[in-house]
Design an enzyme around this catalytic site. Structure first.
Site, PDB file in Angstrom:
ATOM      1  N   ASP A  95       5.347  -2.392   2.941  1.00 26.08           N
ATOM      2  CA  ASP A  95       5.487  -0.954   2.323  1.00 26.08           C
ATOM      3  C   ASP A  95       4.156  -1.120   3.447  1.00 26.08           C
ATOM      4  O   ASP A  95       3.883   0.161   4.499  1.00 26.08           O
ATOM      5  CB  ASP A  95       4.739  -0.167   1.829  1.00 26.08           C
ATOM      6  CG  ASP A  95       3.915  -0.856   0.503  1.00 26.08           C
ATOM      7  OD1 ASP A  95       3.268  -1.772   1.295  1.00 26.08           O
ATOM      8  OD2 ASP A  95       3.683   0.680   0.105  1.00 26.08           O
ATOM      9  N   GLU A  96       3.759  -2.083   4.630  1.00 24.26           N
ATOM     10  CA  GLU A  96       2.604  -1.749   5.236  1.00 24.26           C
ATOM     11  C   GLU A  96       2.619  -3.413   6.132  1.00 24.26           C
ATOM     12  O   GLU A  96       3.197  -3.987   5.746  1.00 24.26           O
ATOM     13  CB  GLU A  96       1.275  -1.185   4.523  1.00 24.26           C
ATOM     14  CG  GLU A  96      -0.130  -1.033   5.626  1.00 24.26           C
ATOM     15  CD  GLU A  96      -1.129  -1.390   4.916  1.00 24.26           C
ATOM     16  OE1 GLU A  96      -2.054   0.281   4.725  1.00 24.26           O
ATOM     17  OE2 GLU A  96      -0.707  -1.579   3.168  1.00 24.26           O
TER      18      GLU A  96
END
Length: 356
Positions: A95-96
């Protein structure tokens, strides 16, 4: 991404929207939090927190079983959007990611406009929100990305960098954990300005080899490049206890929590490993490590706990008080070619005839 796992669950299950949900294992299974919705975070709930504590903080919390295959699918969608803009994408997890848009596929000179476009495309394609930080280096961009969450954007210009760093509480610095924060507070270091006041020599004496990093970031210096093919060497977690432990059964319970954290981090990193290392620090600060290498790649908490428990028997834990436990997994499969093998076939009759 904003509360990624939890947001995916609220997107796919409308009845969970607006409620304090926790993605992770349940209290009766001694589970830990993989992600918490923003409604749950208001109660102080955060990732890696034991589920039992969640229930004390928020009895109405709703536990949701993780669906990592779904999170991975969404992550791929998001990664594809990144790659439309630049090939210099360095994922940190599902997610990053860091993006270097100095030169980009859109010939757009504004990183801020690119970030806005990317966030809108993510919203359009996945119905999820993302936050972005824009700055001239990794450290500042990472710090900026956390400021206006959720669904926000923050720009730190070169002119603003020094003032931003100096006013930042030391516990907010990326790369400074709870233990280091406590040590710095004891030394009178509470803000970036306090840390900047320390000389290289003083930092070296108090913090060792990581002191150069602290010295540079307080001056806005971070020359690390965005590396799209960064290979992670290990995944781990450790816990320093508020009180030293000498009860062997309690040590095993605490080790179970750590194994859960490591497993979650490995799954998020899409990694498995063959070498498990246990770290034990006794009450007098003596530390020992024990390792074992197995034949198969693993990342499930039960196997990690079993192997770590066997390693624990090779230490003096239970006979001596323990103040810290850690589990790490190395010899990962991230740099292993995972492409399925091709089954070759040969016409043996023809080959034999040719030989004759």
């Amino acid at each position: 991404m904003d509360a990624f796992f939890a947001s995916v669950e609220q997107r796919d299950h409308p009845e969970l929207r607006g409620k304090p949900i926790v993605v992770g294992g349940k209290p009766e299974d001694r589970g830990v939090v993989a992600a918490a919705s923003y409604e749950a975070r208001k109660f102080g709930i955060h990732s890696a927190m034991p589920a039992a504590r969640v229930m004390r903080l928020c009895p109405q919390a709703i536990f949701v079983k993780p669906r990592f295959n779904v999170y991975k699918e969404v992550s791929v969608q998001i990664r594809d959007i990144f790659l439309d803009y630049t090939s210099l994408v360095e994922p940190l997890s599902l997610d990053e990611a860091y993006l270097d848009v100095t030169d980009n596929n859109m010939d757009n000179p504004s990183a801020t406009l690119i970030a806005r476009d990317i966030r809108q495309k993510i919203k359009d394609k996945t119905n999820l929100t993302a936050s972005a930080g824009i700055a001239t280096n990794k450290f500042l961009a990472k710090m900026a990305s956390n400021i206006n969450k959720p669904d926000g954007i923050t720009v730190i210009t070169p002119e603003e960098a020094q003032g931003f760093i100096e006013q930042l509480p030391i516990g907010k610095f990326y790369g400074i954990g709870k233990a280091t924060e406590a040590k710095m507070h004891n030394l009178g270091i509470k803000t970036g300005a306090d840390l900047k006041a320390w000389s290289k020599m003083d930092l070296q004496q108090s913090f060792g080899k990581v002191s150069a990093f602290y010295y540079n970031i307080t001056r806005g210096i971070d020359d690390r490049e965005v590396k799209p093919n960064r290979i992670r060497k290990s995944v781990g977690a450790e816990n320093t206890f508020a009180e030293d432990i000498n009860d062997f059964e309690e040590i095993i319970i605490r080790m179970h929590e750590i194994a859960e954290k490591v497993s979650l981090r490995m799954i998020k990193a899409e990694a498995s490993g063959k070498t498990i290392t246990l770290k034990v620090r006794y009450d007098n600060f003596d530390s020992v490590t024990r390792s074992v290498t197995i034949q198969d790649f693993v990342n499930d908490p039960a196997t990690l706990l079993q192997l770590a428990s066997e390693l624990l028997k090779e230490t003096e834990a239970g006979e001596r008080k323990v103040r810290l436990l850690g589990i790490s997994v190395s010899n990962l499969n991230l740099n292993v070619d995972k492409t399925p093998g091709l089954q070759l076939s040969f016409d043996f009759k023809q080959d034999v005839n040719n030989l004759l």
